[in-house]
Design a protein around this motif. Structure first.
Motif, PDB file in Angstrom:
ATOM      1  N   ASN A 105      -2.274   0.622  -4.345  1.00  0.00           N
ATOM      2  CA  ASN A 105      -2.348  -0.717  -3.738  1.00  0.00           C
ATOM      3  C   ASN A 105      -2.008  -1.735  -4.823  1.00  0.00           C
ATOM      4  O   ASN A 105      -2.588  -1.689  -5.906  1.00  0.00           O
ATOM      5  CB  ASN A 105      -3.742  -0.952  -3.181  1.00  0.00           C
ATOM      6  CG  ASN A 105      -3.850  -2.271  -2.430  1.00  0.00           C
ATOM      7  OD1 ASN A 105      -3.893  -3.341  -3.029  1.00  0.00           O
ATOM      8  ND2 ASN A 105      -3.883  -2.182  -1.112  1.00  0.00           N
ATOM      9  N   GLU A 112       2.536  -5.911   3.480  1.00  0.00           N
ATOM     10  CA  GLU A 112       1.796  -6.886   4.279  1.00  0.00           C
ATOM     11  C   GLU A 112       2.116  -8.283   3.715  1.00  0.00           C
ATOM     12  O   GLU A 112       1.750  -8.595   2.588  1.00  0.00           O
ATOM     13  CB  GLU A 112       0.293  -6.589   4.168  1.00  0.00           C
ATOM     14  CG  GLU A 112      -0.600  -7.414   5.067  1.00  0.00           C
ATOM     15  CD  GLU A 112      -0.716  -6.857   6.488  1.00  0.00           C
ATOM     16  OE1 GLU A 112      -0.509  -5.639   6.667  1.00  0.00           O
ATOM     17  OE2 GLU A 112      -1.006  -7.634   7.417  1.00  0.00           O
ATOM     18  N   SER A 162       5.348  -0.551   7.726  1.00  0.00           N
ATOM     19  CA  SER A 162       5.425   0.578   6.797  1.00  0.00           C
ATOM     20  C   SER A 162       6.660   1.414   7.107  1.00  0.00           C
ATOM     21  O   SER A 162       7.214   1.341   8.221  1.00  0.00           O
ATOM     22  CB  SER A 162       4.168   1.436   6.907  1.00  0.00           C
ATOM     23  OG  SER A 162       4.125   2.070   8.168  1.00  0.00           O
ATOM     24  N   SER A 216       0.858  -1.207   0.000  1.00  0.00           N
ATOM     25  CA  SER A 216       0.000   0.000   0.000  1.00  0.00           C
ATOM     26  C   SER A 216       0.880   1.236   0.000  1.00  0.00           C
ATOM     27  O   SER A 216       1.929   1.254   0.650  1.00  0.00           O
ATOM     28  CB  SER A 216      -0.880   0.028   1.243  1.00  0.00           C
ATOM     29  OG  SER A 216      -1.716  -1.096   1.299  1.00  0.00           O
ATOM     30  N   GLU A 222       3.664   0.524   2.706  1.00  0.00           N
ATOM     31  CA  GLU A 222       3.423  -0.541   3.674  1.00  0.00           C
ATOM     32  C   GLU A 222       3.445  -1.891   2.973  1.00  0.00           C
ATOM     33  O   GLU A 222       2.827  -2.052   1.917  1.00  0.00           O
ATOM     34  CB  GLU A 222       2.067  -0.363   4.364  1.00  0.00           C
ATOM     35  CG  GLU A 222       1.769  -1.478   5.363  1.00  0.00           C
ATOM     36  CD  GLU A 222       0.521  -1.246   6.187  1.00  0.00           C
ATOM     37  OE1 GLU A 222      -0.217  -0.282   5.904  1.00  0.00           O
ATOM     38  OE2 GLU A 222       0.291  -2.034   7.128  1.00  0.00           O
ATOM     39  N   ASN A 264      -9.911  -1.007  -0.936  1.00  0.00           N
ATOM     40  CA  ASN A 264      -9.503  -0.985   0.472  1.00  0.00           C
ATOM     41  C   ASN A 264      -8.042  -1.410   0.605  1.00  0.00           C
ATOM     42  O   ASN A 264      -7.342  -1.574  -0.407  1.00  0.00           O
ATOM     43  CB  ASN A 264     -10.452  -1.853   1.318  1.00  0.00           C
ATOM     44  CG  ASN A 264     -10.433  -3.327   0.941  1.00  0.00           C
ATOM     45  OD1 ASN A 264      -9.485  -3.792   0.292  1.00  0.00           O
ATOM     46  ND2 ASN A 264     -11.449  -4.073   1.337  1.00  0.00           N
ATOM     47  N   ASP A 265      -7.581  -1.619   1.851  1.00  0.00           N
ATOM     48  CA  ASP A 265      -6.170  -1.954   2.071  1.00  0.00           C
ATOM     49  C   ASP A 265      -5.797  -3.332   1.512  1.00  0.00           C
ATOM     50  O   ASP A 265      -4.625  -3.616   1.328  1.00  0.00           O
ATOM     51  CB  ASP A 265      -5.847  -1.935   3.577  1.00  0.00           C
ATOM     52  CG  ASP A 265      -5.833  -0.522   4.099  1.00  0.00           C
ATOM     53  OD1 ASP A 265      -5.881  -0.338   5.339  1.00  0.00           O
ATOM     54  OD2 ASP A 265      -5.768   0.415   3.293  1.00  0.00           O
ATOM     55  N   ASN A 266      -6.805  -4.197   1.277  1.00  0.00           N
ATOM     56  CA  ASN A 266      -6.539  -5.493   0.656  1.00  0.00           C
ATOM     57  C   ASN A 266      -6.563  -5.409  -0.859  1.00  0.00           C
ATOM     58  O   ASN A 266      -6.377  -6.417  -1.530  1.00  0.00           O
ATOM     59  CB  ASN A 266      -7.609  -6.518   1.080  1.00  0.00           C
ATOM     60  CG  ASN A 266      -7.424  -6.968   2.512  1.00  0.00           C
ATOM     61  OD1 ASN A 266      -6.367  -6.727   3.110  1.00  0.00           O
ATOM     62  ND2 ASN A 266      -8.429  -7.601   3.072  1.00  0.00           N
ATOM     63  N   SER A 280       0.922   5.631   0.159  1.00  0.00           N
ATOM     64  CA  SER A 280       0.184   6.844   0.505  1.00  0.00           C
ATOM     65  C   SER A 280       1.139   8.015   0.422  1.00  0.00           C
ATOM     66  O   SER A 280       2.279   7.931   0.909  1.00  0.00           O
ATOM     67  CB  SER A 280      -0.366   6.696   1.927  1.00  0.00           C
ATOM     68  OG  SER A 280      -0.922   7.904   2.377  1.00  0.00           O
ATOM     69  N   ARG A 329      -2.889   7.531  -3.611  1.00  0.00           N
ATOM     70  CA  ARG A 329      -3.052   6.256  -2.912  1.00  0.00           C
ATOM     71  C   ARG A 329      -2.799   5.136  -3.924  1.00  0.00           C
ATOM     72  O   ARG A 329      -3.259   5.196  -5.059  1.00  0.00           O
ATOM     73  CB  ARG A 329      -4.472   6.095  -2.365  1.00  0.00           C
ATOM     74  CG  ARG A 329      -4.882   7.145  -1.346  1.00  0.00           C
ATOM     75  CD  ARG A 329      -4.340   6.857   0.039  1.00  0.00           C
ATOM     76  NE  ARG A 329      -4.918   7.780   1.026  1.00  0.00           N
ATOM     77  CZ  ARG A 329      -4.401   8.945   1.356  1.00  0.00           C
ATOM     78  NH1 ARG A 329      -3.269   9.378   0.794  1.00  0.00           N
ATOM     79  NH2 ARG A 329      -4.992   9.706   2.248  1.00  0.00           N
ATOM     80  N   GLY A 358     -13.643  -1.553   4.381  1.00  0.00           N
ATOM     81  CA  GLY A 358     -12.268  -1.295   4.803  1.00  0.00           C
ATOM     82  C   GLY A 358     -11.930  -2.025   6.089  1.00  0.00           C
ATOM     83  O   GLY A 358     -12.790  -2.645   6.709  1.00  0.00           O
TER      84      GLY A 358
END
Lengths: 440, 473
Positions: free
Chosen positions: A149, A55, A66, A25, A53, A280-282, A27, A147, A319
């Motif tokens: 991802n 994951e 991150s 991710s 970040e 979202n973050d996924n 930002s 943003r 989210g």
């Protein structure tokens, strides 16, 4: 910026082993902030901030980390590589997570919104003259927001926007205030000057002597900014499926006891305005529109994929915190011109302040009136009121006490800047209540 | 990073230049209902370059800490200052950034890397298991946040400060259910400057077992009664009372009007310092950056002012404001070293730090035994106050009735409301050192742009009379 994100992501994905999954991710923002008080500049500056970040998922375990990017792509690739190594060391120590969600590739997206902003060199000169002659306190924030991802299965999402906001209060000599936000993507000087002039005109109402209202129940109209503050509460122990399942949600009564709200109340999550990313973050993409409360009935809660696995329900790609990211409350049929007549005698509340759950399970919210709040008598504004505390359950005021909803839905932009500039905002109308409880 | 060397290489003409480097790593671990909910970390690292030109400070916060990046930042910061100087609210000199040299390191027994990720997860899991005292517990969670911060500050007038902090925030919570009744009990999310010695498995198991039992106890408890009565607050409820109705009210930048668009103003006026009877003569409040392990202890604030213990309220009289050097200059009012920023990417403003109510002389038994009827409340769960810091309302997790000098029944959903100075003037008894608790929260929000910062609040148990108390829905 997108190119840098792609380069770093691709390099890191190359390092993965076969049994590893990785989501990255991104930002970033480049922002000018100008803080005003007494219509003068209190603080001024620029912020460049970017973070990445990682994951990692491996063998039913997951961990993430991150770091701040330096802007030097080679150095950042090395930092990300080192981070991956740290995550590999940590992940083998961790317990298994039975509800792990593996990333997927459901298609990529690229959503770029350009704007026409004031240059950082011109902003002070452009903003300050129109606010002379009144006492203004507020914050100007302007710049680009990014943003991103991506995941190791090849899915990639990118969102960028250029926006500005001047969020401000105008203050009279005896400390009464009106609040407004001038925001957008394209700076226009004459629009700004007209907007400011309209705010200055509203301030005239606040110069009348304030009256004290006693605690009690009142017919009340809450304008769109105040309704926005109430709807914000639904992202905190509210519409989250996990929160309901874990016994902490104010909407538990609607699930467990079949409680209903007024048929006039409908709330959606609606991403069609494009002001926030849908991913979202996924890296999962939410539906364009999701009915949350429909005609007073709880139709959907916000469910992320982990919650879906844990409680055997279907994810709607909410989210991580299962908050409402693009709230839209549907309009009613109350015309703005009729609001005072419909109040008759009671309160017009322009804004609210510092809301908190006073009894979350019971849906009771406490907070204060603030800014342009008035006593209305016989269909006319009489005077501003001294600030009062309210404490009432939304099962009352969005329930049987919700008499009407206004026809005009306003956009209240999100101007929060905790850690970074927030995106999006809340679309909502005003509400007319047959009864609203003031306590102090 | 050699900040002094970087500073020496900046080539601009300005009245003053300062550089504030912050590197902060936060590592969080959460276990919920027996499973890992999160294991993550985040490191933020950057520099804020501040330049004073024509009486105005301008800043550029940058993640590019190369020589060219810093030069660019300094040029742009100066440019911002120059352009704003025509509209400055106040014209400052270098006096607003006093020269500071020194260092600080928070104390701890066990370093951040002394316990492995796996072990911490095991300890939190044991805590989670201990919370589940019965089938009535439907959700239990254990949380730990370890924060490592390094702060360096240099300036052209000779400042050279290094401060290092190791902090731990933890929380344990149990939600109990009986039919449609839900009650949640926690350990009160609290943080300290401390090391990983807090992850003591036996202590955590014992704490969690107590939390779980009280969550179940609340299910069958009566509602907190409604009425005007005596009220006794434990230190972990006093924390929010101090924070909201003393701390924020006394931040001098608020009094000067800087926060009017966001967090609000204050009912305090500058002429109140030295004249206003804020509370009863039992009330003694200090700004104290020297308390070992309290969350916001430090040696220097972010403007270079040396931090010292100061009375803010003495025997109920308001004597000093919570304002750093800029506010002291603007207001000509005595303040403290509390000019602080959340990180490198925000400019410092007045932020309360450690703000404590000093211990008195009454034991807990003394306090309770003198009350005919009242409520004792523990652990804050709800807080709200108006934009002048006057009308507040608080809720706690757990209460006990006080009847004829004894603690009797458990009561649920205890809430109370009041107005700041009448409330503090109703302070009737202050607990002694045996009742003193040191707490802290990493989540105080204020400022435009917004900033979350760490604060510490220590307090004894306190008794208040004639307070409006009420229960849940």
């Amino acid at each position: 910026m997108e190119n840098k994100f792609n380069i770093i992501s691709d390099k890191v994905f190359e390092l993965l082993n076969e049994d590893e999954y990785l989501t990255i991710s991104f930002s970033s923002e480049n922002t000018q902030f100008i803080r005003f008080s007494q219509s003068k500049i209190r603080q001024i500056g620029l912020v460049d901030d970017s973070s990445l970040e990682l994951e990692l998922i491996h063998n039913n375990r997951t961990c993430g980390e991150s770091f701040t990017l330096s802007g030097d792509t080679d150095a950042d690739i090395q930092s990300a590589t080192n981070l991956l190594s740290n995550l590999r060391t940590e992940i083998v120590q961790l317990p298994e997570d039975p509800y792990i969600v593996l990333p997927e590739n459901n298609g990529s997206s690229c959503d770029i919104h350009t704007g026409k902003l004031l240059s950082v060199d011109d902003a002070a000169d452009a903003l300050t003259p129109a606010m002379q002659g009144v006492d203004l306190a507020g914050i100007f924030a302007s710049g680009k927001i990014y943003r991103g991802n991506s995941n190791s299965l090849g899915q990639k999402h990118w969102f960028s926007t250029e926006t500005f906001s001047l969020d401000y209060s105008l203050i009279t000599a005896d400390e009464k205030m009106v609040k407004a936000t001038f925001a957008g993507s394209e700076w226009n000087r004459s629009e700004y000057e007209s907007f400011m002039a309209a705010s200055i005109k509203k301030l005239e109402f606040m110069k009348r002597k304030a009256i004290k209202v006693e605690p009690g129940e009142y017919r009340t109209y809450i304008a769109s900014p105040g309704v926005r503050d109430i709807l914000d509460m639904f992202s905190w122990n509210g519409l989250s499926e996990a929160s309901i399942q874990q016994g902490q949600s104010s909407f538990g009564k609607m699930r467990n006891e079949n409680s209903k709200l007024s048929p006039c109340f409908s709330l959606l999550e609606d991403f069609r305005s494009g002001s926030v990313p849908r991913f979202n973050d996924n890296g999962e993409v939410s539906p364009d529109v999701l009915n949350l409360v429909n005609g007073g009935l709880l139709e959907n809660t916000l469910i992320n994929s982990r919650t879906a696995k844990e409680y055997n329900v279907i994810s709607n790609n909410a989210g991580g915190g299962e908050g409402v990211r693009a709230p839209y409350m549907l309009a009613g049929d109350l015309l703005e011109a009729d609001v005072l007549k419909k109040i008759g005698t009671g309160l017009y509340l322009g804004n609210l302040h510092y809301l908190n759950w006073s009894d979350c399970i019971g849906g009771r919210i406490t907070g204060m009136t603030r800014y342009a709040c008035f006593w209305v008598e016989n269909d006319e504004i009489v005077a501003p009121i001294e600030n009062m505390r309210f404490d009432d359950s939304f099962y009352n005021f969005f329930g049987e006490n919700l008499e009407a909803v206004s026809k005009k839905v306003e956009f209240n932009p999100e101007v929060g800047t905790y850690e970074n500039r927030s995106l999006g905002g809340t679309h909502c109308p005003g509400v007319l209540l047959s009864s609203f409880s003031l306590t102090l | 990073m050699d900040l002094k060397n970087l500073l020496s290489q900046i080539n601009i003409n300005a009245d003053w230049i300062g550089m504030r480097e912050v590197r902060e790593k936060g590592t969080y671990r959460v276990i919920r209902d027996g499973n890992p909910q999160a294991n993550g970390a985040g490191t933020s690292h950057g520099i804020m370059v501040e330049v004073l030109a024509k009486g105005q400070f301008g800043y550029y916060a940058t993640n590019d800490m190369s020589i060219s990046g810093i030069q660019h930042a300094a040029e742009k910061a100066k440019d911002q200052a120059m352009r704003a100087s025509e509209y400055s609210l106040y014209s400052f000199s270098e006096d607003a950034r006093p020269k500071a040299t020194g260092s600080y390191e928070s104390s701890f027994s066990k370093a951040a890397d002394s316990i492995s990720a796996g072990e911490i997860n095991e300890i939190l899991l044991a805590g989670c298991d201990a919370l589940k005292v019965s089938n009535h517990i439907v959700s239990a969670s254990a949380y730990g946040l370890i924060t490592e911060t390094e702060f360096n500050f240099v300036s052209t007038n000779g400042s050279d400060v290094n401060q290092k902090f190791l902090m731990v925030t933890s929380d344990f919570s149990a939600t109990a259910q009986d039919g449609n009744i839900f009650q949640r009990r926690t350990g009160g999310r609290t943080g300290h400057q401390i090391g990983l010695e807090v992850f003591d498995k036996n202590n955590i198991i014992s704490l969690c077992s107590g939390i779980g039992k009280q969550a179940v106890e609340l299910l069958s408890a009566e509602e907190c009664p409604t009425g005007t009565m005596d009220m006794v607050l434990a230190s972990d409820q006093m924390m929010l009372q101090i924070h909201e109705s003393i701390g924020h009210a006394l931040e001098i930048d608020r009094i000067l009007g800087d926060e009017r668009n966001y967090a609000g103003w204050s009912f305090i006026r500058l002429e109140d310092f030295g004249t206003l009877q804020y509370g009863s003569n039992l009330m003694n409040v200090t700004f104290d950056p020297t308390v070992e392990h309290e969350l916001a202890s430090y040696a220097f604030d972010d403007g270079g002012l040396e931090a010292q213990h100061q009375y803010i309220i003495k025997e109920g009289l308001l004597v000093r404001g919570l304002g750093g050097k800029e506010s002291q200059i603007r207001s000509n009012t005595p303040g403290v070293a509390n000019f602080r920023a959340s990180s490198w990417n925000r400019a410092p403003i007045d932020r309360m730090a450690n703000l404590n109510l000093e211990a008195g002389e009454s034991s807990f038994d003394d306090i309770i035994s003198n009350i005919d009827y009242g409520v004792y409340m523990e652990t804050n769960r709800s807080w709200s106050i108006d934009d002048y810091r006057n009308k507040f309302q608080f809720g706690s997790e757990y209460g006990r009735l006080i009847e004829n000098g004894k603690l009797t029944k458990t009561v649920k959903n205890p809430n109370y409301r009041g107005v700041t100075t009448p409330f503090w003037n109703n302070l009737k008894k202050v607990g002694d050192a045996s009742t003193f608790g040191v707490h802290g929260t990493p989540n105080c929000g204020k400022g435009e742009p917004n900033q979350v910062i760490r604060v510490g609040h220590a307090s004894p148990v306190c008794q208040f009379e004639n307070i409006e108390v009420f229960g849940g829905v």
